[in-house]
Design an enzyme around this catalytic site. Structure first.
Site, PDB file in Angstrom:
ATOM      1  N   GLY A 209     -17.993  -5.326   9.463  1.00  0.00           N
ATOM      2  CA  GLY A 209     -17.591  -4.246  10.371  1.00  0.00           C
ATOM      3  C   GLY A 209     -16.790  -3.201   9.641  1.00  0.00           C
ATOM      4  N   ASN A 210     -16.084  -2.373  10.389  1.00  0.00           N
ATOM      5  CA  ASN A 210     -15.209  -1.381   9.751  1.00  0.00           C
ATOM      6  C   ASN A 210     -14.008  -1.108  10.661  1.00  0.00           C
ATOM      7  OD1 ASN A 210     -15.899   0.941  11.580  1.00  0.00           O
ATOM      8  ND2 ASN A 210     -17.942   0.517  10.745  1.00  0.00           N
ATOM      9  N   HIS A 211     -13.107  -0.263  10.207  1.00  0.00           N
ATOM     10  CA  HIS A 211     -11.822  -0.085  10.893  1.00  0.00           C
ATOM     11  C   HIS A 211     -11.861   0.912  12.060  1.00  0.00           C
ATOM     12  CE1 HIS A 211      -9.609  -2.620   8.237  1.00  0.00           C
ATOM     13  NE2 HIS A 211     -10.068  -1.975   7.170  1.00  0.00           N
ATOM     14  N   ALA A 277     -19.077   4.871  13.900  1.00  0.00           N
ATOM     15  CA  ALA A 277     -19.088   4.476  12.490  1.00  0.00           C
ATOM     16  C   ALA A 277     -20.051   3.296  12.382  1.00  0.00           C
ATOM     17  CB  ALA A 277     -17.687   4.079  12.056  1.00  0.00           C
TER      18      ALA A 277
END
Ligand code: CTP
Length: 400
Positions: A209-211, A277
């Protein structure tokens, strides 16, 4: 929403008075202040206690509140209090009294002294609605500036089929909401927004995943709804959510889930703003069971995810407008321009990780807007809520 707005709901004697409870709920949900005035006949269809409890204000019915003390209901004040007087349902009897000025009840007396816009939602049986007097009376009201929410065709309480059903409460509330939203070209437009991260499963407990927190998607969705648009937000598992009544949120996990929802909605929308994102790659296979640790190292083969924005760009019709985001670290403008062209966008929102306070994990951002004609607009570092407004102002400008 409608916070700060005062809505006076007039309820007259029609079986559709049961819908007034839903109507009051809709306005309370939108943040409006609500008062109710009823005719005596309406109290046979729905209890004042129901409407008063939902409205959080006592219901007004009689001219005299307390005959011993002489305390009376001030219809003039009630009319002056309201920003909008909505009579729903409006019976044939109350309709004729509105036209003749026969103020033998508090509701009509309030109407005669109201200074605010007056809206009516007629509700009656098929034959009453078709009667020439109903048609003539409605016409007279329209000529005097009363806004008539036309009744619907359909099954009536009598069992007959035809025109006479009161417009449904969510539609009435939506129309009032649009009336009070500022004049924007986005009013009534359908907008599709993507936001947040995507999580790509490795096994049932782990993911790539990402932030991204989803804040930008939520703020854009709310800002569009505040300008009167109907918004679909397809949101990854970020921490930010919206409760705005005119934002429909689809919570998804992976890029493939997001693509599916986008494919269902994009061709019905006027505007797309893709701020998610999205993970560019996902594990080629997600294990069914939790992967146990064994070797000292481990390889996960990744495959490319679909580019959702590029798909929307490839399907874009002439009357659709598409916005993408780009987060760059080098040759920012050049990369952004290539992205704009490659994905067939009308506007690209560029932010650079080289600007402090921009990107993930901040409540602020610093953006540059790029259009296909190479037109660049640079903005200062500002709160993301203000950034959302800047983006929408630019879109409005292009759509004019
Ligand atoms: N996007 C998307 N689907 C993807 C990847 C990105 O819809 N699979 C959208 C994002 O929501 C954003 C824009 O495309 O609006 C970002 O473009 P992208 O080319 O993916 O940027 P990067 O991920 O930064 O890609 P690159 O590594 O090529 O710079």
């Amino acid at each position: 929403m409608l916070s700060g707005k005062k809505i006076l709901i007039g309820v007259s004697g029609s079986i559709a008075a049961y819908k007034s409870a839903y109507l009051v709920r809709e306005f309370i949900r939108l943040g409006a202040e609500v008062k109710v005035v009823m005719t005596d006949a309406a109290t046979s269809f729905i209890a004042p206690l129901t409407l008063g409890t939902l409205a959080k204000n006592p219901v007004s019915i009689d001219f005299v509140k307390d005959s011993k003390s002489g305390e009376w209901e001030n219809h003039v004040e009630l009319g002056l209090w309201a920003d909008l007087f909505l009579i729903a349902p409006l019976s044939a009897n109350s309709l004729s009294k509105m036209v003749s000025g026969n103020s033998d009840n508090l509701l009509i007396a309030t109407y005669l002294s109201a200074k605010c816009p007056v809206w009516v939602a007629p509700a009656m049986d098929l034959d009453m609605f078709k009667h020439f007097s109903t048609g003539e009376n409605l016409q007279k009201l329209k000529e005097k500036g009363v806004h008539v929410l036309e009744p619907r065709e359909g099954e009536l309480a009598s069992g007959l089929e035809g025109k006479g059903r009161m417009e449904e409460p969510p539609e009435i509330a939506r129309a009032v909401y649009e009336y009070f939203t500022p004049n924007s070209i986005l009013k009534g437009k359908k907008v599709l927004i993507t936001g947040g991260p995507t999580y790509e499963a490795i096994d049932p407990v782990r993911f790539i995943g990402n932030h991204s927190s989803g804040l930008t998607g939520v703020l854009l969705a709310e800002a569009c709804a505040e300008r009167g648009a109907e918004v679909v937000l397809v949101s990854g598992p970020g921490s930010h959510k919206t409760k705005h009544p005119y934002v429909t949120t689809y919570s998804i996990t992976s890029a493939n889930d997001m693509l599916e929802v986008v494919q269902d909605h994009w061709n019905k929308c006027d505007l797309g703003i893709f701020s998610a994102a999205v993970a560019d790659y996902r594990p080629a296979e997600a294990a069914d069971q939790k992967i146990k640790k064994k070797e000292d190292d481990m390889l996960i083969r990744l495959v490319k995810n679909p580019d959702i924005l590029a798909w929307a760009g490839s399907q874009k019709k002439d009357d659709q407008y598409l916005v993408g985001f780009a987060l760059e670290t080098e040759n920012e403008e050049e990369h952004a321009r290539q992205k704009l062209e490659r994905k067939n966008l009308d506007l690209l929102v560029l932010n650079s990780l080289n600007d402090s306070g921009a990107g993930f994990g901040h409540s602020t951002n610093k953006i540059t807007l790029i259009r296909p004609n190479n037109n660049l607009t640079k903005f200062e570092l500002k709160e993301k809520s203000e950034m959302a407004k800047d983006i929408l102002n630019a879109i409005e400008n292009d759509l004019k």
